[in-house]
Design an enzyme around this catalytic site. Structure first.
Site, PDB file in Angstrom:
ATOM      1  N   CYS A 148     -20.172 -13.196  22.273  1.00  0.00           N
ATOM      2  CA  CYS A 148     -20.308 -12.093  23.227  1.00  0.00           C
ATOM      3  C   CYS A 148     -18.951 -11.425  23.394  1.00  0.00           C
ATOM      4  O   CYS A 148     -17.928 -12.116  23.487  1.00  0.00           O
ATOM      5  CB  CYS A 148     -20.784 -12.664  24.567  1.00  0.00           C
ATOM      6  SG  CYS A 148     -20.934 -11.435  25.870  1.00  0.00           S
TER       7      CYS A 148
ATOM      8  N   HIS B   2     -30.078 -10.960  23.873  1.00  0.00           N
ATOM      9  CA  HIS B   2     -28.760 -11.133  24.483  1.00  0.00           C
ATOM     10  C   HIS B   2     -28.400  -9.920  25.349  1.00  0.00           C
ATOM     11  O   HIS B   2     -27.961 -10.056  26.492  1.00  0.00           O
ATOM     12  CB  HIS B   2     -27.729 -11.346  23.358  1.00  0.00           C
ATOM     13  CG  HIS B   2     -26.316 -11.517  23.819  1.00  0.00           C
ATOM     14  ND1 HIS B   2     -25.622 -12.696  23.660  1.00  0.00           N
ATOM     15  CD2 HIS B   2     -25.452 -10.647  24.415  1.00  0.00           C
ATOM     16  CE1 HIS B   2     -24.410 -12.549  24.165  1.00  0.00           C
ATOM     17  NE2 HIS B   2     -24.271 -11.313  24.616  1.00  0.00           N
ATOM     18  N   GLU B   3     -28.612  -8.713  24.792  1.00  0.00           N
ATOM     19  CA  GLU B   3     -28.211  -7.490  25.511  1.00  0.00           C
ATOM     20  C   GLU B   3     -29.128  -7.205  26.704  1.00  0.00           C
ATOM     21  O   GLU B   3     -28.671  -6.763  27.759  1.00  0.00           O
ATOM     22  CB  GLU B   3     -28.171  -6.289  24.566  1.00  0.00           C
ATOM     23  CG  GLU B   3     -27.196  -6.415  23.386  1.00  0.00           C
ATOM     24  CD  GLU B   3     -25.782  -6.813  23.774  1.00  0.00           C
ATOM     25  OE1 GLU B   3     -25.345  -6.498  24.895  1.00  0.00           O
ATOM     26  OE2 GLU B   3     -25.112  -7.472  22.943  1.00  0.00           O
TER      27      GLU B   3
ATOM     28  N   HIS C  85     -28.111  -9.195  29.563  1.00  0.00           N
ATOM     29  CA  HIS C  85     -26.933  -8.636  30.240  1.00  0.00           C
ATOM     30  C   HIS C  85     -27.316  -7.663  31.362  1.00  0.00           C
ATOM     31  O   HIS C  85     -26.697  -7.691  32.426  1.00  0.00           O
ATOM     32  CB  HIS C  85     -26.049  -7.861  29.248  1.00  0.00           C
ATOM     33  CG  HIS C  85     -24.961  -8.668  28.608  1.00  0.00           C
ATOM     34  ND1 HIS C  85     -24.010  -9.359  29.337  1.00  0.00           N
ATOM     35  CD2 HIS C  85     -24.639  -8.871  27.304  1.00  0.00           C
ATOM     36  CE1 HIS C  85     -23.166  -9.954  28.491  1.00  0.00           C
ATOM     37  NE2 HIS C  85     -23.524  -9.681  27.252  1.00  0.00           N
TER      38      HIS C  85
END
Ligand SMILES: [Zn+2]
Length: 186
Positions: free
Chosen positions: A94, A136-137, A140
Site C-alpha cells: 500500500c 484494497h482501494e 480505503h
C-alpha cells in the site's frame, strides 16, 4: 487547491469513512487528475481519496501501473463491490505503508460498480490482481486498511514495521510536516 500529498500510516485521514460524491464538479476532476499523477509517481497500482486526505468516495487504479497503458486506467466514483467469489491469498502492499508487503486473503473474483468522471455508470468483473486492487482501494474509502485484513501470521510479521511507521509519523508531526489544511480535516 493545494497540491495533494500521500499520507502514511498512522495518519488519521486513512480511517476516514468517505461520503459518496453527490456532484462530479471541478474539485473531483482536479483531485482525480492529481491522484493519478501521484499514483504513477509512486509506482502504485491504485490510490484512494483518504490517502490524500480527501473525504469523498473517489479512487484511481491502473492495473498495469503504467501511465502509457491508458486502457488499464480507471477513475472510479462511489465504487462498490456488488459480488465477490472465491478466495486467494497473495502479497499486497500500500502506498500509505511504504516497504510493507504481506499476504492478504481476498476474493478471487469481484463484480464492481462505479461512476466515471463523465458520470457514466459502469460495471466490471475482475479476477486475481485487478480484483485484489479493487478490493484494497474500495476498502480505503471506508477507512479499512490492508493491515485489518491480514491473518495472524502477516499481522505478527508487520508488527515492527507498524511501530516504525508510528515513530516516524510522530517525528514528522512534531516537525510540522503535514499541511495544516490536512490536519484540520481530520
Ligand atoms: Zn492502500
Amino acid at each position: 487547491m493545494t497540491p495533494l500529498k500521500i499520507v502514511e500510516y498512522p495518519h488519521p485521514a486513512l480511517r476516514t469513512k468517505c461520503k459518496p460524491v453527490a456532484t462530479i464538479d471541478a474539485a473531483v476532476q482536479t483531485a482525480a487528475g492529481q491522484m493519478l499523477e501521484l499514483m504513477y509517481k509512486h509506482e502504485g497500482l491504485g490510490l484512494a481519496a483518504p490517502q490524500v486526505g480527501l473525504d469523498f468516495q473517489l479512487l484511481v487504479i491502473n492495473f498495469a501501473g503504467d501511465p502509457e497503458q491508458k486502457e488499464h486506467e480507471v477513475v472510479a466514483i462511489n465504487p462498490m463491490v456488488v459480488e465477490a467469489k472465491g478466495a486467494v491469498k497473495d502479497r499486497e502492499g500500500c502506498l500509505s505503508f511504504p516497504g510493507l508487503y504481506q499476504d492478504v486473503r481476498r476474493a478471487k473474483t469481484v463484480t464492481v460498480q462505479y461512476y466515471t468522471l463523465a458520470g457514466e455508470a459502469k460495471q466490471m468483473i475482475c479476477n486475481d490482481l485487478p480484483a485484489r486492487v479493487w478490493q484494497h482501494e474500495i476498502d480505503h474509502v471506508h477507512g479499512i486498511l490492508f493491515i485489518d485484513k491480514m491473518g495472524p501470521v502477516a499481522r505478527m510479521g508487520s508488527k515492527k514495521a507498524l511501530e516504525d511507521f508510528v515513530a516516524e509519523f510522530d517525528a514528522k508531526k512534531k516537525k510540522g510536516e503535514y499541511p495544516p489544511d490536512l490536519e484540520k480535516r481530520l
